[in-house]
Enzyme design. Sequence first.
Site: not given
Length: 438
Positions: A195-196
Amino acid sequence: MRHPAPAQCPATEESHARPGPLAGLKVLDLSRVLAAPWATQILGDLGAEVLKVEQPGGGDDTRRWGPPFLEDGSERPDAAYYLCANRNKQSLAIDFARPEGAALVRRLAEQADVLVENFRTGGLEKYGLDKATLCAANPRLVYCSITGFGHTGPYAARGGYDFLIQGMSGLMSITGRPDGVEGAGPMKVGLPVSDLFTGLYATISILAALRERDRSGQGQHIDCALLDSQLALLVNQGMNYLVGGVVPRRLGNDHPNVVPYRDFAAADDYIIVACGNDGQFRALCRMLGLHEMAEDPRFATNSGRAQERRAVELALARAIAPWKAADLLAAMAEAGVPGGPINTIDQVLADPQVAARGLLQSMRRADGTPLTVIGYPGRFSRTPASYRQAPPWLGQDTEAVLAETLGLATEEIARLAAAGVVQCAAPRAARQDAELPA
Protein backbone atom coordinates in the site's frame (compact mmCIF):
# COMPACT_ATOMS: atom_id res chain seq x y z
CA MET A 1 12.40 -1.47 30.92
CA ARG A 2 11.16 2.11 30.81
CA HIS A 3 11.95 4.35 27.89
CA PRO A 4 11.87 8.14 27.73
CA ALA A 5 8.84 9.74 26.15
CA PRO A 6 9.21 10.75 22.52
CA ALA A 7 10.43 14.30 21.99
CA GLN A 8 7.74 16.27 20.17
CA CYS A 9 7.95 19.39 18.05
CA PRO A 10 4.87 21.59 18.03
CA ALA A 11 3.46 22.70 14.71
CA THR A 12 4.61 26.32 14.83
CA GLU A 13 2.84 29.44 13.64
CA GLU A 14 5.69 29.87 11.16
CA SER A 15 5.04 26.45 9.63
CA HIS A 16 1.35 27.34 9.36
CA ALA A 17 2.01 30.65 7.65
CA ARG A 18 4.77 29.66 5.24
CA PRO A 19 3.33 28.27 1.97
CA GLY A 20 4.55 24.82 1.03
CA PRO A 21 5.89 23.86 -2.40
CA LEU A 22 2.41 22.72 -3.51
CA ALA A 23 0.51 25.72 -2.15
CA GLY A 24 -2.41 26.59 -4.41
CA LEU A 25 -2.89 23.02 -5.65
CA LYS A 26 -6.41 21.67 -5.16
CA VAL A 27 -6.82 17.93 -4.58
CA LEU A 28 -10.12 16.06 -4.46
CA ASP A 29 -9.67 12.84 -2.50
CA LEU A 30 -12.26 10.10 -3.09
CA SER A 31 -10.20 7.43 -1.37
CA ARG A 32 -10.13 5.40 1.80
CA VAL A 33 -7.97 2.90 3.71
CA LEU A 34 -4.24 3.48 3.04
CA ALA A 35 -2.57 3.49 -0.40
CA ALA A 36 -4.44 6.48 -1.85
CA PRO A 37 -4.89 8.40 1.44
CA TRP A 38 -1.12 8.08 1.93
CA ALA A 39 -0.60 9.81 -1.43
CA THR A 40 -3.04 12.61 -0.67
CA GLN A 41 -1.57 13.16 2.80
CA ILE A 42 1.85 13.68 1.22
CA LEU A 43 0.34 16.26 -1.15
CA GLY A 44 -1.32 17.93 1.84
CA ASP A 45 1.90 17.98 3.87
CA LEU A 46 3.56 19.79 0.98
CA GLY A 47 0.94 22.53 0.95
CA ALA A 48 -1.90 21.31 -1.28
CA GLU A 49 -5.51 21.88 -0.28
CA VAL A 50 -7.03 18.39 0.07
CA LEU A 51 -10.79 17.80 0.22
CA LYS A 52 -11.52 14.26 1.44
CA VAL A 53 -14.98 13.06 0.43
CA GLU A 54 -16.37 10.37 2.74
CA GLN A 55 -19.59 8.41 3.07
CA PRO A 56 -21.99 9.95 5.63
CA GLY A 57 -22.47 7.85 8.73
CA GLY A 58 -19.30 5.80 8.51
CA GLY A 59 -16.61 7.58 6.55
CA ASP A 60 -13.23 6.08 5.80
CA ASP A 61 -13.13 2.41 6.82
CA THR A 62 -10.01 2.98 8.91
CA ARG A 63 -11.83 5.29 11.32
CA ARG A 64 -13.07 2.02 12.91
CA TRP A 65 -9.86 -0.02 12.52
CA GLY A 66 -8.98 -0.08 16.19
CA PRO A 67 -8.12 -0.25 19.00
CA PRO A 68 -6.37 1.92 19.78
CA PHE A 69 -8.67 4.92 19.36
CA LEU A 70 -7.92 8.58 20.07
CA GLU A 71 -9.90 9.24 23.21
CA ASP A 72 -11.60 12.59 22.74
CA GLY A 73 -14.82 12.15 24.69
CA SER A 74 -16.95 11.40 21.61
CA GLU A 75 -19.18 8.37 21.18
CA ARG A 76 -17.24 7.20 18.08
CA PRO A 77 -13.58 8.19 18.40
CA ASP A 78 -11.26 7.72 15.44
CA ALA A 79 -8.75 4.87 15.29
CA ALA A 80 -4.99 5.42 15.20
CA TYR A 81 -4.97 3.78 11.75
CA TYR A 82 -7.10 6.61 10.31
CA LEU A 83 -4.99 9.24 12.04
CA CYS A 84 -1.76 8.03 10.39
CA ALA A 85 -2.81 8.97 6.85
CA ASN A 86 -5.31 11.83 6.98
CA ARG A 87 -3.76 15.02 8.32
CA ASN A 88 -3.80 18.24 6.29
CA LYS A 89 -7.19 17.34 4.83
CA GLN A 90 -10.73 18.65 5.11
CA SER A 91 -13.50 16.08 5.53
CA LEU A 92 -16.70 16.38 3.48
CA ALA A 93 -19.39 13.77 4.12
CA ILE A 94 -21.27 13.47 0.82
CA ASP A 95 -23.33 10.50 -0.35
CA PHE A 96 -22.45 10.45 -4.05
CA ALA A 97 -24.50 7.30 -4.60
CA ARG A 98 -27.38 9.78 -4.68
CA PRO A 99 -27.72 12.08 -7.72
CA GLU A 100 -27.56 15.30 -5.72
CA GLY A 101 -24.42 14.11 -3.94
CA ALA A 102 -22.73 13.05 -7.16
CA ALA A 103 -23.56 16.45 -8.67
CA LEU A 104 -21.81 18.16 -5.75
CA VAL A 105 -18.68 16.06 -6.24
CA ARG A 106 -18.67 16.79 -9.99
CA ARG A 107 -18.77 20.51 -9.22
CA LEU A 108 -15.83 20.12 -6.85
CA ALA A 109 -13.93 18.16 -9.53
CA GLU A 110 -14.41 21.02 -11.99
CA GLN A 111 -12.32 23.22 -9.66
CA ALA A 112 -9.70 20.59 -8.78
CA ASP A 113 -6.19 20.12 -10.14
CA VAL A 114 -5.94 16.51 -8.99
CA LEU A 115 -8.45 13.78 -8.20
CA VAL A 116 -7.40 10.58 -6.43
CA GLU A 117 -9.67 7.53 -6.11
CA ASN A 118 -9.27 3.87 -5.21
CA PHE A 119 -12.54 2.29 -6.26
CA ARG A 120 -12.57 -0.95 -8.22
CA THR A 121 -12.11 -0.56 -11.96
CA GLY A 122 -15.27 1.01 -13.40
CA GLY A 123 -16.79 1.49 -9.96
CA LEU A 124 -17.37 5.25 -10.34
CA GLU A 125 -18.94 5.22 -13.80
CA LYS A 126 -22.50 4.74 -12.50
CA TYR A 127 -22.14 7.96 -10.50
CA GLY A 128 -20.71 10.00 -13.36
CA LEU A 129 -17.44 10.33 -11.45
CA ASP A 130 -15.26 8.29 -13.81
CA LYS A 131 -12.19 9.67 -15.55
CA ALA A 132 -13.88 10.15 -18.93
CA THR A 133 -16.73 12.23 -17.51
CA LEU A 134 -14.68 14.38 -15.14
CA CYS A 135 -11.73 14.95 -17.49
CA ALA A 136 -14.13 16.02 -20.25
CA ALA A 137 -15.58 18.64 -17.90
CA ASN A 138 -12.14 19.67 -16.63
CA PRO A 139 -9.44 18.94 -19.25
CA ARG A 140 -6.69 20.11 -16.87
CA LEU A 141 -7.60 17.50 -14.26
CA VAL A 142 -4.96 14.94 -13.29
CA TYR A 143 -7.08 11.91 -12.40
CA CYS A 144 -5.22 9.19 -10.46
CA SER A 145 -6.77 5.75 -9.95
CA ILE A 146 -5.27 3.31 -7.45
CA THR A 147 -6.39 -0.33 -7.57
CA GLY A 148 -5.01 -3.74 -6.76
CA PHE A 149 -4.24 -4.79 -10.33
CA GLY A 150 -4.79 -1.76 -12.57
CA HIS A 151 -7.44 -1.00 -15.19
CA THR A 152 -6.20 -3.53 -17.76
CA GLY A 153 -5.28 -7.21 -17.77
CA PRO A 154 -7.11 -10.36 -16.67
CA TYR A 155 -7.15 -9.33 -12.99
CA ALA A 156 -8.50 -5.80 -13.53
CA ALA A 157 -11.88 -6.52 -11.94
CA ARG A 158 -10.41 -8.08 -8.80
CA GLY A 159 -10.08 -6.32 -5.47
CA GLY A 160 -6.56 -6.07 -4.10
CA TYR A 161 -5.31 -5.83 -0.55
CA ASP A 162 -1.81 -5.36 0.79
CA PHE A 163 -1.41 -8.85 2.27
CA LEU A 164 -2.66 -10.43 -0.95
CA ILE A 165 -0.22 -8.37 -3.02
CA GLN A 166 2.72 -9.15 -0.74
CA GLY A 167 2.06 -12.81 -1.48
CA MET A 168 1.33 -12.56 -5.20
CA SER A 169 4.26 -10.24 -5.94
CA GLY A 170 6.90 -12.64 -4.67
CA LEU A 171 7.79 -10.46 -1.69
CA MET A 172 6.73 -13.08 0.86
CA SER A 173 8.74 -15.77 -0.94
CA ILE A 174 11.94 -13.91 0.01
CA THR A 175 10.80 -12.76 3.48
CA GLY A 176 11.05 -15.08 6.48
CA ARG A 177 13.36 -17.74 7.88
CA PRO A 178 14.95 -20.12 5.37
CA ASP A 179 13.84 -23.70 4.95
CA GLY A 180 15.41 -26.12 7.39
CA VAL A 181 15.47 -23.84 10.43
CA GLU A 182 12.93 -23.35 13.22
CA GLY A 183 10.13 -21.01 12.21
CA ALA A 184 10.77 -21.43 8.48
CA GLY A 185 8.11 -20.22 6.08
CA PRO A 186 6.95 -17.19 4.12
CA MET A 187 6.28 -14.02 6.12
CA LYS A 188 4.70 -10.70 5.32
CA VAL A 189 6.47 -7.47 6.17
CA GLY A 190 5.34 -5.90 9.47
CA LEU A 191 3.91 -2.86 7.68
CA PRO A 192 1.51 -2.68 4.69
CA VAL A 193 4.40 -1.86 2.39
CA SER A 194 2.59 -2.66 -0.86
CA ASP A 195 0.00 0.00 0.00
CA LEU A 196 2.67 2.48 1.03
CA PHE A 197 4.86 1.89 -2.03
CA THR A 198 1.84 2.41 -4.28
CA GLY A 199 0.97 5.64 -2.48
CA LEU A 200 4.51 6.89 -3.03
CA TYR A 201 4.51 5.93 -6.73
CA ALA A 202 1.10 7.60 -7.11
CA THR A 203 2.45 10.81 -5.58
CA ILE A 204 5.48 10.79 -7.88
CA SER A 205 3.25 10.14 -10.89
CA ILE A 206 0.85 12.94 -9.95
CA LEU A 207 3.69 15.44 -9.62
CA ALA A 208 5.12 14.33 -12.98
CA ALA A 209 1.70 14.75 -14.65
CA LEU A 210 1.34 18.23 -13.14
CA ARG A 211 4.79 19.17 -14.47
CA GLU A 212 3.78 17.97 -17.93
CA ARG A 213 0.52 19.93 -17.62
CA ASP A 214 2.60 23.06 -17.16
CA ARG A 215 3.82 22.55 -20.73
CA SER A 216 0.76 21.09 -22.45
CA GLY A 217 -2.11 22.59 -20.47
CA GLN A 218 -3.71 19.14 -20.41
CA GLY A 219 -4.37 16.76 -17.55
CA GLN A 220 -4.30 12.97 -17.90
CA HIS A 221 -5.28 9.70 -16.28
CA ILE A 222 -2.80 7.82 -14.06
CA ASP A 223 -3.40 4.11 -13.47
CA CYS A 224 -1.48 2.87 -10.38
CA ALA A 225 -1.69 -0.74 -9.24
CA LEU A 226 -0.50 -2.34 -6.03
CA LEU A 227 0.88 -5.38 -7.88
CA ASP A 228 2.80 -3.21 -10.36
CA SER A 229 4.28 -1.07 -7.59
CA GLN A 230 5.36 -4.01 -5.45
CA LEU A 231 6.89 -5.73 -8.49
CA ALA A 232 8.93 -2.59 -9.21
CA LEU A 233 10.21 -2.75 -5.62
CA LEU A 234 11.69 -6.23 -6.05
CA VAL A 235 14.78 -4.28 -7.19
CA ASN A 236 17.97 -6.33 -6.71
CA GLN A 237 16.09 -9.57 -6.02
CA GLY A 238 14.16 -9.26 -9.26
CA MET A 239 17.33 -8.46 -11.17
CA ASN A 240 19.19 -11.31 -9.46
CA TYR A 241 16.74 -13.67 -11.16
CA LEU A 242 16.61 -11.83 -14.51
CA VAL A 243 20.41 -11.74 -14.74
CA GLY A 244 21.42 -14.90 -12.89
CA GLY A 245 18.46 -17.16 -13.58
CA VAL A 246 18.30 -18.41 -9.98
CA VAL A 247 15.02 -17.97 -8.10
CA PRO A 248 15.71 -15.95 -4.91
CA ARG A 249 14.79 -17.67 -1.65
CA ARG A 250 14.16 -16.79 1.96
CA LEU A 251 17.36 -15.91 3.80
CA GLY A 252 16.03 -14.62 7.11
CA ASN A 253 18.11 -11.54 7.93
CA ASP A 254 20.96 -12.43 5.56
CA HIS A 255 21.53 -10.29 2.48
CA PRO A 256 21.38 -12.07 -0.88
CA ASN A 257 24.42 -10.19 -2.25
CA VAL A 258 26.42 -8.56 0.56
CA VAL A 259 28.44 -10.28 3.35
CA PRO A 260 28.45 -9.49 6.26
CA TYR A 261 25.09 -7.72 6.26
CA ARG A 262 22.87 -9.24 8.96
CA ASP A 263 22.06 -9.43 12.67
CA PHE A 264 24.39 -10.97 15.26
CA ALA A 265 23.85 -11.90 18.92
CA ALA A 266 25.91 -9.87 21.38
CA ALA A 267 26.05 -10.81 25.07
CA ASP A 268 22.86 -8.94 26.01
CA ASP A 269 21.04 -8.07 22.77
CA TYR A 270 21.03 -8.41 19.01
CA ILE A 271 22.83 -5.88 16.85
CA ILE A 272 23.08 -5.27 13.10
CA VAL A 273 26.33 -5.29 11.13
CA ALA A 274 26.10 -3.77 7.65
CA CYS A 275 29.43 -3.74 5.81
CA GLY A 276 28.82 -2.17 2.43
CA ASN A 277 32.41 -2.33 1.19
CA ASP A 278 35.69 -4.20 1.66
CA GLY A 279 37.31 -1.49 3.79
CA GLN A 280 34.51 -1.62 6.31
CA PHE A 281 34.86 -5.39 6.57
CA ARG A 282 38.58 -5.14 7.26
CA ALA A 283 37.95 -2.46 9.89
CA LEU A 284 35.38 -4.69 11.58
CA CYS A 285 37.78 -7.64 11.65
CA ARG A 286 40.59 -5.56 13.16
CA MET A 287 38.24 -4.11 15.77
CA LEU A 288 37.20 -7.63 16.77
CA GLY A 289 40.77 -8.91 16.86
CA LEU A 290 40.32 -11.03 13.71
CA HIS A 291 43.52 -9.79 12.08
CA GLU A 292 44.16 -12.93 10.05
CA MET A 293 40.65 -12.76 8.56
CA ALA A 294 41.21 -9.09 7.73
CA GLU A 295 44.23 -10.04 5.59
CA ASP A 296 42.97 -13.35 4.21
CA PRO A 297 42.74 -13.06 0.38
CA ARG A 298 39.66 -15.34 0.38
CA PHE A 299 37.71 -12.61 2.15
CA ALA A 300 39.25 -9.56 0.51
CA THR A 301 36.27 -8.91 -1.75
CA ASN A 302 32.52 -9.18 -1.28
CA SER A 303 32.39 -11.83 -3.99
CA GLY A 304 34.85 -13.96 -2.04
CA ARG A 305 32.99 -13.44 1.23
CA ALA A 306 29.70 -14.40 -0.44
CA GLN A 307 31.26 -17.70 -1.52
CA GLU A 308 32.56 -18.28 2.02
CA ARG A 309 29.48 -16.82 3.75
CA ARG A 310 29.21 -19.55 6.37
CA ALA A 311 32.85 -19.32 7.48
CA VAL A 312 32.77 -15.52 7.64
CA GLU A 313 29.55 -15.33 9.65
CA LEU A 314 30.55 -18.05 12.12
CA ALA A 315 33.87 -16.32 12.86
CA LEU A 316 32.16 -12.97 13.34
CA ALA A 317 29.44 -14.51 15.53
CA ARG A 318 32.04 -16.03 17.87
CA ALA A 319 33.95 -12.74 18.12
CA ILE A 320 30.81 -10.64 18.70
CA ALA A 321 29.16 -12.90 21.29
CA PRO A 322 31.17 -11.71 24.36
CA TRP A 323 30.55 -8.00 23.72
CA LYS A 324 27.85 -5.91 25.38
CA ALA A 325 25.68 -4.51 22.58
CA ALA A 326 26.15 -0.84 23.53
CA ASP A 327 29.93 -1.22 23.84
CA LEU A 328 30.17 -3.01 20.51
CA LEU A 329 28.09 -0.43 18.66
CA ALA A 330 30.18 2.40 20.14
CA ALA A 331 33.39 0.66 19.04
CA MET A 332 31.97 0.06 15.56
CA ALA A 333 30.99 3.71 15.21
CA GLU A 334 34.51 4.79 16.20
CA ALA A 335 36.01 2.35 13.69
CA GLY A 336 33.72 3.55 10.89
CA VAL A 337 31.81 0.27 10.64
CA PRO A 338 28.05 0.71 9.97
CA GLY A 339 25.87 -0.93 12.58
CA GLY A 340 22.97 -0.31 14.87
CA PRO A 341 20.49 -1.72 17.38
CA ILE A 342 17.22 -3.47 16.62
CA ASN A 343 14.91 -0.95 18.25
CA THR A 344 11.34 -1.39 19.37
CA ILE A 345 8.92 1.32 18.20
CA ASP A 346 9.01 3.13 21.56
CA GLN A 347 12.80 3.12 21.54
CA VAL A 348 13.18 4.61 18.08
CA LEU A 349 10.56 7.29 18.76
CA ALA A 350 12.60 8.33 21.80
CA ASP A 351 15.91 8.32 19.92
CA PRO A 352 17.83 11.64 20.05
CA GLN A 353 18.37 11.53 16.28
CA VAL A 354 14.60 11.45 15.76
CA ALA A 355 14.21 14.44 18.07
CA ALA A 356 17.01 16.34 16.32
CA ARG A 357 15.32 15.81 12.95
CA GLY A 358 11.92 16.99 14.22
CA LEU A 359 10.16 13.87 13.02
CA LEU A 360 7.50 13.92 15.73
CA GLN A 361 5.07 16.81 15.40
CA SER A 362 2.43 17.90 17.88
CA MET A 363 -0.95 18.90 16.47
CA ARG A 364 -4.43 19.32 17.87
CA ARG A 365 -7.78 18.62 16.35
CA ALA A 366 -10.41 21.30 15.92
CA ASP A 367 -11.90 20.52 19.34
CA GLY A 368 -8.47 20.87 20.98
CA THR A 369 -7.67 17.17 21.36
CA PRO A 370 -3.86 16.86 21.23
CA LEU A 371 -2.22 14.44 18.83
CA THR A 372 1.38 13.54 18.02
CA VAL A 373 2.12 12.49 14.43
CA ILE A 374 5.18 11.23 12.57
CA GLY A 375 5.96 14.02 10.15
CA TYR A 376 7.04 14.31 6.54
CA PRO A 377 10.67 13.13 6.21
CA GLY A 378 11.99 15.45 3.48
CA ARG A 379 13.70 18.70 4.50
CA PHE A 380 13.15 21.74 2.26
CA SER A 381 15.44 24.73 2.71
CA ARG A 382 12.78 27.31 1.74
CA THR A 383 9.34 25.69 1.54
CA PRO A 384 9.10 22.98 4.20
CA ALA A 385 6.25 20.61 4.84
CA SER A 386 3.67 21.94 7.30
CA TYR A 387 1.15 20.55 9.76
CA ARG A 388 -1.85 22.82 9.31
CA GLN A 389 -4.78 20.61 10.16
CA ALA A 390 -4.94 17.49 12.30
CA PRO A 391 -6.93 14.56 10.87
CA PRO A 392 -10.54 15.80 10.80
CA TRP A 393 -13.56 14.05 12.21
CA LEU A 394 -16.18 12.89 9.74
CA GLY A 395 -17.94 15.77 7.97
CA GLN A 396 -16.01 18.39 9.92
CA ASP A 397 -15.67 20.70 6.91
CA THR A 398 -18.77 19.83 4.86
CA GLU A 399 -20.69 23.00 5.59
CA ALA A 400 -17.74 25.38 5.19
CA VAL A 401 -16.56 23.90 1.87
CA LEU A 402 -20.02 23.73 0.32
CA ALA A 403 -20.62 27.34 1.30
CA GLU A 404 -17.22 28.80 0.43
CA THR A 405 -16.20 26.67 -2.56
CA LEU A 406 -19.55 25.95 -4.21
CA GLY A 407 -21.45 28.99 -2.92
CA LEU A 408 -24.35 27.03 -1.43
CA ALA A 409 -26.64 28.94 0.89
CA THR A 410 -27.07 27.88 4.50
CA GLU A 411 -30.67 26.86 3.81
CA GLU A 412 -29.63 24.63 0.88
CA ILE A 413 -26.95 22.91 2.96
CA ALA A 414 -29.48 22.33 5.73
CA ARG A 415 -31.90 20.81 3.20
CA LEU A 416 -29.22 18.45 1.85
CA ALA A 417 -28.28 17.44 5.38
CA ALA A 418 -31.91 16.77 6.32
CA ALA A 419 -32.26 14.60 3.20
CA GLY A 420 -29.14 12.60 4.12
CA VAL A 421 -27.20 13.71 1.04
CA VAL A 422 -24.52 15.33 3.19
CA GLN A 423 -23.48 15.17 6.82
CA CYS A 424 -22.30 18.22 8.70
CA ALA A 425 -20.43 17.46 11.91
CA ALA A 426 -21.66 19.25 14.99
CA PRO A 427 -19.00 21.42 16.66
CA ARG A 428 -17.33 19.84 19.66
CA ALA A 429 -16.47 21.67 22.82
CA ALA A 430 -12.80 22.65 23.07
CA ARG A 431 -10.81 20.56 25.51
CA GLN A 432 -9.38 22.37 28.49
CA ASP A 433 -6.25 20.17 28.65
CA ALA A 434 -5.16 20.61 25.05
CA GLU A 435 -2.19 22.92 25.39
CA LEU A 436 0.62 21.93 23.07
CA PRO A 437 4.16 21.67 24.48
CA ALA A 438 6.21 24.80 24.12
